[in-house]
Design a protein around this motif. Structure first.
Motif, PDB file in Angstrom:
ATOM      1  N   GLY A   1      -2.023   4.850   1.997  1.00 36.92           N
ATOM      2  CA  GLY A   1      -0.873   4.366   2.584  1.00 36.92           C
ATOM      3  C   GLY A   1       0.387   5.280   2.320  1.00 36.92           C
TER       4      GLY A   1
ATOM      5  N   VAL B   1       6.207   2.599   2.504  1.00 40.54           N
ATOM      6  CA  VAL B   1       6.045   1.497   1.711  1.00 40.54           C
ATOM      7  C   VAL B   1       7.449   1.399   1.018  1.00 40.54           C
TER       8      VAL B   1
ATOM      9  N   ILE C   1       2.019  -7.186   2.133  1.00 34.92           N
ATOM     10  CA  ILE C   1       1.716  -5.886   2.610  1.00 34.92           C
ATOM     11  C   ILE C   1       0.542  -5.198   2.202  1.00 34.92           C
TER      12      ILE C   1
ATOM     13  N   CYS D   1      -1.031  -0.527   0.486  1.00 34.23           N
ATOM     14  CA  CYS D   1       0.237  -0.114  -0.608  1.00 34.23           C
ATOM     15  C   CYS D   1      -0.605   1.022  -1.578  1.00 34.23           C
TER      16      CYS D   1
ATOM     17  N   VAL E   1       5.915   3.494  -6.309  1.00 34.18           N
ATOM     18  CA  VAL E   1       5.772   1.978  -5.891  1.00 34.18           C
ATOM     19  C   VAL E   1       5.855   1.068  -7.058  1.00 34.18           C
TER      20      VAL E   1
ATOM     21  N   ILE F   1       0.532  -0.676   5.941  1.00 31.57           N
ATOM     22  CA  ILE F   1       1.542   0.491   5.832  1.00 31.57           C
ATOM     23  C   ILE F   1       0.622   1.555   6.510  1.00 31.57           C
TER      24      ILE F   1
END
Ligand code: UD1
Length: 417
Positions: free
Chosen positions: A20, A25, A41, A44, A50, A228
């Motif tokens: 993704g 994201v 979500i 990811c 992240v 995503i």
């Protein structure tokens, strides 16, 4: 500190499921704080940026859980409107939380993000746009203090189509009564993904993907589920790695529509590409041709983020290629490392001229930023002998387990701690 050790010469062959998109994201995770609900979500990527974003969410009082590629964010217990300096320094794009915190809390305190490895990266466009929405902003001792008790919709013209500034305005204005219009908005696919996420939450936004975005403020947003989009830069990097080694690979979970300039550049260099709705296959060029002129531009132009991987490929092409970097002033740091590996590259300001050489040779090199680091991996895969790449932490910011994906296609690449 870990390093990547690459023994060059293997052709890449196989299939890769593309991760993704990092740049989608991050703003979407920031947007989860707008609804005070539970958000799920999917897709990811497992990236350092992240992880940092999740840390920011937790510091703000959100409950976050990860199960494989799914992040669940519950923002109902949000209890802070402040992002401290240590987190802002770890990741400049934490600035994207500013618009979301303002919209939810009507107040925000964030540390100035400061410069970073690819250039100065000011936030003047973000602050100017937020002031136009009625946010009172004070800058003091390296912090930005925002008071947003009297916001009004506005017509906002961005002097440059900044991705982050466009996202910050969308995040704030979706809860401001009236219609806000952004002109000269950034058109990146990640902005479209943010629009889809916000609209699913109950926002009324249209126009993302074009340069005029209309945002009708609503009173309340709701927790939702969202997947995503694929990472177009990571996908481009793997196609270039295949082209560099004379290999053939297939990418799955990819959106060719988002990658037109990279696909065109690879075809110009002589590679054969076949695209379907969510797959791309690449076969090697009979002989790699130089790219006469590449100028990085905002989307749909040639992305600055794929400039360095393409430059690595051009070191092996026959003839001279020219790259002009118009977006970030310090995005040629990979050049001296490629030269250590035998590349012939000269730089004058924002222009680089690459003369193809018959081959590169393995060396000890250092990644100094994310995409430049990926360029070194690409060069190493085709170089004769062993390359050791330090500074892997930069690569991990945007490429999920790069060594696993590449070795699954036959690349000889290992991580050493
Ligand atoms: C985003 C991407 C990054 C990509 C870049 C350009 C994320 C998390 N990052 O970064 O990967 O390389 O877009 O496609 O999505 N500028 C100003 N003032 C501002 C804001 C920006 O002068 O207030 C300038 C910057 O210095 C730069 C240019 O505008 O020269 C582009 O920046 P911007 O589009 O804002 O990039 P980011 O959102 O930081």
């Amino acid at each position: 500190m870990s390093k990547l050790v690459v023994c060059g010469g293997n052709q890449l062959e196989g299939e890769i499921e593309v991760q993704g998109a990092k740049n989608a994201v991050l703003p979407i995770l920031a947007a989860t704080i707008l609804n005070g609900g539970k958000n799920i979500i999917y897709n990811c990527p497992d990236l350092k940026d992240v992880t940092t974003t999740v840390e920011v969410l937790k510091k703000l009082g959100c409950h976050v859980r990860r199960h494989e590629k799914t992040l669940t964010v519950d923002s109902s217990q949000l209890n802070s409107d402040t992002i401290e300096e240590s987190l802002m320094r770890q990741m400049r794009s934490s600035i994207i939380f500013l618009g979301a915190i303002i919209a939810r809390c009507k107040r925000a305190v964030v540390s100035m993000p400061g410069g970073c490895e690819i250039g100065n990266r000011p936030i003047d466009l973000h602050l100017k746009a937020l002031r136009e929405l009625g946010v009172e902003i004070r800058e003091n001792h390296g912090y930005i203090y925002c008071d947003a008790h009297e916001m009004t919709a506005a017509n906002i013209h961005l002097d440059f189509p900044s991705v982050g500034a466009t996202e910050n305005v969308m995040l704030t204005a979706c809860l401001v009564p009236g219609t806000t219009v952004i002109t000269n908005a950034a058109r990146e696919p990640e902005i479209e993904d943010l629009q889809s996420f916000l609209n699913r939450m109950g926002a009324k936004i249209s126009g993302a993907g074009g340069d005029v975005i209309r945002i009708e403020g609503v009173e309340k947003l709701y927790g939702v589920e969202h997947t995503i989009i694929p990472d177009r830069i990571v996908a481009g990097t793997y196609l270039i790695a295949a082209a560099m080694t004379g290999g053939s690979i297939v990418l799955r979970n990819v959106c060719p529509r988002h990658m037109q300039s990279s696909i065109n550049a690879l075809r110009d260099m002589g590679c054969e590409l076949y695209t379907e709705r969510n797959r791309i296959a690449i076969s090697p060029a009979k002989s790699l041709k130089a790219l006469s002129m590449i100028r990085t531009m905002p989307y749909p132009g040639f992305p600055t983020d794929i400039q360095s991987p393409f430059m690595a490929l051009c070191t092996k092409a026959s003839g001279s290629s020219m790259f002009v970097e118009t977006i970030f002033e310090n995005r040629f740091q990979h050049v001296e490392e490629l030269v250590r590996m035998g590349a012939d590259i000269r730089i004058d300001g924002r222009v680089a001229v690459i003369r193809g050489v018959p081959g590169l040779s393995g060396a000890k090199v250092v990644a100094k930023e994310l995409r430049g680091g990926a360029a070194l991996v690409i060069a190493a895969l085709a170089a004769e002998g062993v390359t050791e790449i330090d500074g892997v932490g930069f690569i991990d910011r945007g490429y999920e387990h790069i060594e696993k994906y590449l070795s699954s296609c036959g690349g000889n690449i290992k991580r050493k701690d």
